[in-house]
Design a protein around this motif. Structure first.
Motif, mmCIF file in Angstrom:
data_model
loop_
_atom_site.group_PDB
_atom_site.id
_atom_site.type_symbol
_atom_site.label_atom_id
_atom_site.label_comp_id
_atom_site.label_asym_id
_atom_site.label_seq_id
_atom_site.Cartn_x
_atom_site.Cartn_y
_atom_site.Cartn_z
ATOM 1 N N ASN A 1 0.795 9.917 -7.300
ATOM 2 C CA ASN A 1 -0.322 10.742 -7.771
ATOM 3 C C ASN A 1 -0.783 11.668 -6.647
ATOM 4 O O ASN A 1 -1.480 11.260 -5.734
ATOM 5 C CB ASN A 1 -1.444 9.821 -8.233
ATOM 6 C CG ASN A 1 -2.600 10.577 -8.843
ATOM 7 O OD1 ASN A 1 -2.679 11.797 -8.729
ATOM 8 N ND2 ASN A 1 -3.479 9.843 -9.492
ATOM 9 N N ARG B 1 1.511 7.241 6.629
ATOM 10 C CA ARG B 1 1.860 7.948 5.397
ATOM 11 C C ARG B 1 3.361 7.842 5.166
ATOM 12 O O ARG B 1 4.152 8.006 6.087
ATOM 13 C CB ARG B 1 1.449 9.415 5.500
ATOM 14 C CG ARG B 1 1.814 10.220 4.264
ATOM 15 C CD ARG B 1 1.260 11.616 4.280
ATOM 16 N NE ARG B 1 -0.191 11.660 4.267
ATOM 17 C CZ ARG B 1 -0.952 11.517 3.173
ATOM 18 N NH1 ARG B 1 -0.385 11.291 2.007
ATOM 19 N NH2 ARG B 1 -2.251 11.602 3.240
ATOM 20 N N ARG C 1 0.278 5.570 1.327
ATOM 21 C CA ARG C 1 -0.400 5.533 2.621
ATOM 22 C C ARG C 1 -0.959 4.128 2.878
ATOM 23 O O ARG C 1 -1.140 3.343 1.954
ATOM 24 C CB ARG C 1 -1.498 6.575 2.705
ATOM 25 C CG ARG C 1 -2.615 6.357 1.722
ATOM 26 C CD ARG C 1 -3.583 7.522 1.734
ATOM 27 N NE ARG C 1 -4.637 7.337 0.774
ATOM 28 C CZ ARG C 1 -4.565 7.565 -0.521
ATOM 29 N NH1 ARG C 1 -3.430 7.979 -1.043
ATOM 30 N NH2 ARG C 1 -5.577 7.372 -1.301
ATOM 31 N N TYR D 1 6.778 9.652 -0.469
ATOM 32 C CA TYR D 1 5.977 9.207 -1.617
ATOM 33 C C TYR D 1 5.803 10.354 -2.598
ATOM 34 O O TYR D 1 5.464 11.475 -2.217
ATOM 35 C CB TYR D 1 4.611 8.708 -1.138
ATOM 36 C CG TYR D 1 3.730 8.208 -2.251
ATOM 37 C CD1 TYR D 1 3.989 6.996 -2.872
ATOM 38 C CD2 TYR D 1 2.646 8.947 -2.687
ATOM 39 C CE1 TYR D 1 3.184 6.522 -3.889
ATOM 40 C CE2 TYR D 1 1.830 8.495 -3.699
ATOM 41 C CZ TYR D 1 2.102 7.283 -4.305
ATOM 42 O OH TYR D 1 1.301 6.812 -5.308
ATOM 43 N N ALA E 1 -4.820 11.940 -6.164
ATOM 44 C CA ALA E 1 -5.407 10.822 -5.436
ATOM 45 C C ALA E 1 -5.045 10.889 -3.954
ATOM 46 O O ALA E 1 -5.847 10.563 -3.083
ATOM 47 C CB ALA E 1 -4.941 9.493 -6.028
ATOM 48 N N GLU E 2 -3.845 11.345 -3.645
ATOM 49 C CA GLU E 2 -3.380 11.455 -2.263
ATOM 50 C C GLU E 2 -4.195 12.500 -1.501
ATOM 51 O O GLU E 2 -4.552 12.309 -0.347
ATOM 52 C CB GLU E 2 -1.907 11.829 -2.268
ATOM 53 C CG GLU E 2 -1.230 11.763 -0.941
ATOM 54 C CD GLU E 2 0.258 12.037 -1.074
ATOM 55 O OE1 GLU E 2 0.753 12.844 -0.295
ATOM 56 O OE2 GLU E 2 0.892 11.446 -1.964
ATOM 57 N N GLU F 1 0.825 -1.215 0.000
ATOM 58 C CA GLU F 1 0.000 0.000 0.000
ATOM 59 C C GLU F 1 0.860 1.267 0.000
ATOM 60 O O GLU F 1 0.530 2.245 -0.669
ATOM 61 C CB GLU F 1 -0.945 0.010 1.200
ATOM 62 C CG GLU F 1 -2.095 -0.954 1.083
ATOM 63 C CD GLU F 1 -3.062 -0.583 -0.043
ATOM 64 O OE1 GLU F 1 -3.427 0.606 -0.154
ATOM 65 O OE2 GLU F 1 -3.420 -1.494 -0.809
ATOM 66 N N ALA G 1 -7.749 11.448 -0.095
ATOM 67 C CA ALA G 1 -7.835 10.449 0.973
ATOM 68 C C ALA G 1 -8.244 11.023 2.289
ATOM 69 O O ALA G 1 -8.157 12.041 2.727
ATOM 70 C CB ALA G 1 -6.507 9.741 1.146
ATOM 71 N N ASN H 1 0.259 3.679 -3.022
ATOM 72 C CA ASN H 1 -0.542 4.863 -2.708
ATOM 73 C C ASN H 1 0.127 5.865 -1.781
ATOM 74 O O ASN H 1 -0.424 6.940 -1.549
ATOM 75 C CB ASN H 1 -1.863 4.430 -2.061
ATOM 76 C CG ASN H 1 -2.639 3.474 -2.931
ATOM 77 O OD1 ASN H 1 -2.807 3.721 -4.114
ATOM 78 N ND2 ASN H 1 -3.090 2.384 -2.353
#
Length: 163
Positions: free
Chosen positions: A156, A149, A122, A153, A159-160, A116, A163, A120
């Motif tokens: 994207n 988190r 996160r 990272y 998208a982050e 994950e 969340a 992502n």
């Protein structure tokens, strides 16, 4: 900052919010794969009905999943921050004696977390902690949703932010 299991155990044993509630870390498993915790009944955490105050029970279960995952992933080279995002506690019976619980993190949970974080940036998951009295009778169940988190990272951003 990374420290050994022993250093963290002794640091947390005397961390005032845990110390004064009689929350005692018995040991951290090697590689922070788990922790064993005892809650000692005392005048400092006894309620009107002479059982352990519910807030003490909750405080004991609150920090350990994020702490374990934070250390495990840091040992793997990730720059992460982890915390408890939400919690729910259910009291099954009054705690009239010392309590204890153990949390373990297995390889598949670590692999899911790592996957994950890579995909992502996160990780979010809920974990159950069951807390027992001296006769191994279930006194409380705590569900902690942890959130982690990856601070490095660079995926994207859109998208982050959702969340």
């Amino acid at each position: 900052m990374l420290v050994s299991e022993g250093v963290l155990k002794w640091t947390l044993r005397f961390y005032p919010p845990l110390f004064f509630q009689r929350i005692w870390i018995t040991r951290f498993h090697k590689g922070f794969r788990g922790v064993e915790v005892k809650i000692g009944k005392s005048i400092l955490n006894k309620n009107y009905h002479k059982s352990i105050f519910g807030g003490t029970i909750y405080a004991a279960a609150d920090p350990f999943h994020p702490l374990l995952f934070n250390n495990i992933m840091s040992l793997k080279g990730y720059n992460v921050r982890a915390w408890t995002r939400s919690s729910a506690i259910r009291y099954h019976k009054p705690a009239h004696s010392n309590l204890h619980f153990e949390i373990t993190i297995n390889d598949s949970e670590i692999a899911i977390c790592e996957n994950e974080l890579k995909l992502n940036g996160r990780f979010r998951k809920s974990y159950l902690t069951e807390i027992f009295d001296k006769d191994n009778k279930l006194c409380a169940s705590v569900i902690n949703e942890i959130y982690m988190r990856d601070l490095n990272y660079s995926g994207n951003k859109e998208a982050e932010d959702q969340a």
